[in-house]
Motif scaffolding. Structure first.
Motif, short mmCIF file in Angstrom:
data_model
loop_
_atom_site.label_atom_id
_atom_site.label_comp_id
_atom_site.label_asym_id
_atom_site.label_seq_id
_atom_site.Cartn_x
_atom_site.Cartn_y
_atom_site.Cartn_z
N VAL A 143 -7.00 -30.81 -2.88
CA VAL A 143 -8.03 -31.81 -3.19
C VAL A 143 -9.37 -31.12 -3.41
O VAL A 143 -10.09 -31.43 -4.37
CB VAL A 143 -8.12 -32.89 -2.08
CG1 VAL A 143 -9.22 -33.89 -2.40
CG2 VAL A 143 -6.80 -33.61 -1.93
N ARG A 144 -9.70 -30.14 -2.56
CA ARG A 144 -10.98 -29.43 -2.75
C ARG A 144 -11.03 -28.76 -4.12
O ARG A 144 -12.00 -28.92 -4.88
CB ARG A 144 -11.20 -28.37 -1.66
CG ARG A 144 -12.43 -27.54 -1.96
CD ARG A 144 -12.74 -26.50 -0.92
NE ARG A 144 -13.70 -25.55 -1.49
CZ ARG A 144 -14.07 -24.44 -0.90
NH1 ARG A 144 -13.60 -24.13 0.28
NH2 ARG A 144 -14.94 -23.65 -1.48
N TYR A 145 -9.99 -28.01 -4.46
CA TYR A 145 -10.05 -27.25 -5.71
C TYR A 145 -9.84 -28.13 -6.93
O TYR A 145 -10.20 -27.75 -8.05
CB TYR A 145 -9.11 -26.03 -5.65
CG TYR A 145 -9.80 -24.92 -4.88
CD1 TYR A 145 -10.62 -24.00 -5.52
CD2 TYR A 145 -9.70 -24.85 -3.49
CE1 TYR A 145 -11.32 -23.03 -4.82
CE2 TYR A 145 -10.39 -23.87 -2.77
CZ TYR A 145 -11.20 -22.96 -3.44
OH TYR A 145 -11.90 -22.01 -2.73
N VAL A 153 -12.51 -29.89 -11.80
CA VAL A 153 -13.25 -30.87 -12.61
C VAL A 153 -14.64 -30.33 -12.94
O VAL A 153 -15.06 -30.32 -14.10
CB VAL A 153 -13.35 -32.23 -11.86
CG1 VAL A 153 -14.30 -33.17 -12.59
CG2 VAL A 153 -11.96 -32.85 -11.73
N ALA A 154 -15.36 -29.83 -11.91
CA ALA A 154 -16.68 -29.24 -12.17
C ALA A 154 -16.54 -28.07 -13.14
O ALA A 154 -17.41 -27.84 -13.99
CB ALA A 154 -17.31 -28.79 -10.86
N GLY A 155 -15.44 -27.35 -13.01
CA GLY A 155 -15.20 -26.17 -13.84
C GLY A 155 -15.16 -26.51 -15.32
O GLY A 155 -15.83 -25.87 -16.13
N TRP A 168 -8.50 -25.20 -19.78
CA TRP A 168 -7.58 -24.09 -19.48
C TRP A 168 -8.29 -23.01 -18.67
O TRP A 168 -7.76 -22.49 -17.69
CB TRP A 168 -7.02 -23.53 -20.79
CG TRP A 168 -6.04 -22.41 -20.59
CD1 TRP A 168 -6.16 -21.13 -21.01
CD2 TRP A 168 -4.78 -22.49 -19.88
NE1 TRP A 168 -5.07 -20.39 -20.61
CE2 TRP A 168 -4.21 -21.19 -19.91
CE3 TRP A 168 -4.11 -23.51 -19.21
CZ2 TRP A 168 -2.99 -20.89 -19.32
CZ3 TRP A 168 -2.89 -23.22 -18.60
CH2 TRP A 168 -2.33 -21.93 -18.67
N TYR A 169 -9.53 -22.70 -19.02
CA TYR A 169 -10.32 -21.71 -18.26
C TYR A 169 -10.47 -22.16 -16.80
O TYR A 169 -10.23 -21.38 -15.87
CB TYR A 169 -11.69 -21.51 -18.92
CG TYR A 169 -12.63 -20.68 -18.08
CD1 TYR A 169 -12.32 -19.37 -17.74
CD2 TYR A 169 -13.84 -21.22 -17.62
CE1 TYR A 169 -13.17 -18.61 -16.96
CE2 TYR A 169 -14.70 -20.46 -16.84
CZ TYR A 169 -14.37 -19.16 -16.51
OH TYR A 169 -15.21 -18.41 -15.72
N SER A 170 -10.83 -23.43 -16.62
CA SER A 170 -11.04 -23.93 -15.27
C SER A 170 -9.74 -23.88 -14.46
O SER A 170 -9.76 -23.54 -13.27
CB SER A 170 -11.59 -25.36 -15.31
OG SER A 170 -11.96 -25.76 -14.02
C1 218 Z 1 -14.32 -22.16 -13.88
C2 218 Z 1 -15.21 -22.31 -12.71
N1 218 Z 1 -16.00 -21.30 -12.36
C3 218 Z 1 -16.79 -21.42 -11.28
C4 218 Z 1 -16.79 -22.58 -10.53
C5 218 Z 1 -17.68 -22.74 -9.35
N2 218 Z 1 -17.04 -22.78 -8.03
C6 218 Z 1 -15.69 -22.54 -7.91
C7 218 Z 1 -15.09 -22.54 -6.66
C8 218 Z 1 -15.84 -22.77 -5.52
C9 218 Z 1 -17.20 -23.04 -5.63
C10 218 Z 1 -17.99 -23.33 -4.39
C11 218 Z 1 -18.53 -22.13 -3.74
O1 218 Z 1 -17.54 -21.40 -3.15
C12 218 Z 1 -17.82 -23.03 -6.90
C13 218 Z 1 -19.28 -23.28 -7.05
C14 218 Z 1 -15.94 -23.62 -10.94
N3 218 Z 1 -15.87 -24.80 -10.27
N4 218 Z 1 -15.16 -23.47 -12.04
#
Ligand code: 218
Length: 186
Positions: free
Chosen positions: A126-128, A133-135, A151-153
Motif C-alpha cells: 500500500v505504501r509503495y 502513483v506519485a512516481g 513504466w519508469y515508476s
Molecule cells: C519514480 C519515482 N522516483 C522517486 C520517487 C520518490 N520517492 C520514492 C520512494 C519513497 C519516497 C519517500 C522517501 O523515502 C519518495 C519521495 C517516486 N515516488 N517515484
C-alpha cells in the motif's frame, strides 16, 4: 485500559516513529530502490500495538521528515502523497495485531510468522502503491529517454517496495523466533 497503559502505548508509538526516522538517515545506497529501514520498527509497533497506534506512528514518522528537512519536494500534492499518506498507511499492518498476538500467546510461532509476512506485505504494497502513483504523476521527467512515466515508476517503486518487505521479513522473523516476548504487552 488504565490511563498509564494508554500513555505508555502512546510513548512507544512516538518512540518507534523516532527510531524509524533515525533509520531513514541510512544513506540511499541504491538510489530510490534502497529499502526503507524505518519500516522495521514501524511494523514492529503495529504488530505490538495495533491499527490506531500503527497509523499514528507512521504519520509521525512522515511528519519527522519535514521537521528534519529530509523531504524531496516537487510540489504540495506530491509531498502530501509521499510523506503524509504513504508513511501513514504503513500502519495498516496493525490490522493483523490481534491475530498475531493470539498466535504468539498460543505458541503458534510459524503461524505467527505467516502473519508477519502478510501484514508487512500489505503495509509495503500500500505504501509503495502511493509512491508509484506519485512516481508516474510527478517523477516522470527523471525517466530515461524513451521510457514512459508509468513504466519508469513501476521499475523504481516495485523493487523498492519488495526490498523494504524483504528487510522487514528478515528482521521480524528473527525477532519473532528469538524474542517473541518483545511483541507482547506486559
Ligand atoms: C519514480 C519515482 N522516483 C522517486 C520517487 C520518490 N520517492 C520514492 C520512494 C519513497 C519516497 C519517500 C522517501 O523515502 C519518495 C519521495 C517516486 N515516488 N517515484
Amino acid at each position: 485500559m488504565s490511563t498509564s497503559s494508554n500513555s505508555r502505548a502512546l510513548i512507544e508509538t512516538a518512540l518507534f516513529a523516532a527510531l524509524a526516522m533515525v533509520l531513514s538517515f541510512i544513506p540511499d545506497f541504491a538510489s530510490w530502490i534502497t529499502p526503507s529501514f524505518g519500516a522495521i520498527p514501524l511494523i514492529f509497533i503495529c504488530l505490538r500495538r495495533g491499527l490506531k497506534h500503527g497509523l499514528v506512528s507512521g504519520f509521525i514518522w512522515g511528519l519527522l521528515h519535514f521537521i528534519l528537512g529530509k523531504v524531496y519536494y516537487l510540489n504540495l500534492s506530491q509531498v502530501i502523497i509521499e510523506y503524509l499518506i504513504a508513511f501513514t498507511v504503513m500502519g495498516l499492518a496493525g490490522l493483523f495485531a490481534n491475530r498475531f498476538q493470539k498466535q504468539l500467546k498460543t505458541q503458534r510461532k510459524y503461524e505467527a510468522l505467516t502473519t508477519v509476512y502478510l501484514a508487512s506485505f500489505i503495509a509495503c504494497a500500500v505504501r509503495y502503491f502511493f509512491h508509484f502513483v506519485a512516481g508516474f504523476l510527478f517523477w516522470g521527467s527523471y525517466a530515461p529517454k524513451g521510457m514512459g512515466a508509468v513504466w519508469y515508476s513501476l521499475t523504481v517503486n516495485v523493487p523498492a517496495g519488495l526490498a523494504t518487505w524483504i528487510i522487514v521479513v528478515v528482521c521480524l522473523t528473527a525477532l519473532t523466533l528469538s524474542y517473541p516476548h518483545l511483541f507482547e504487552i506486559d
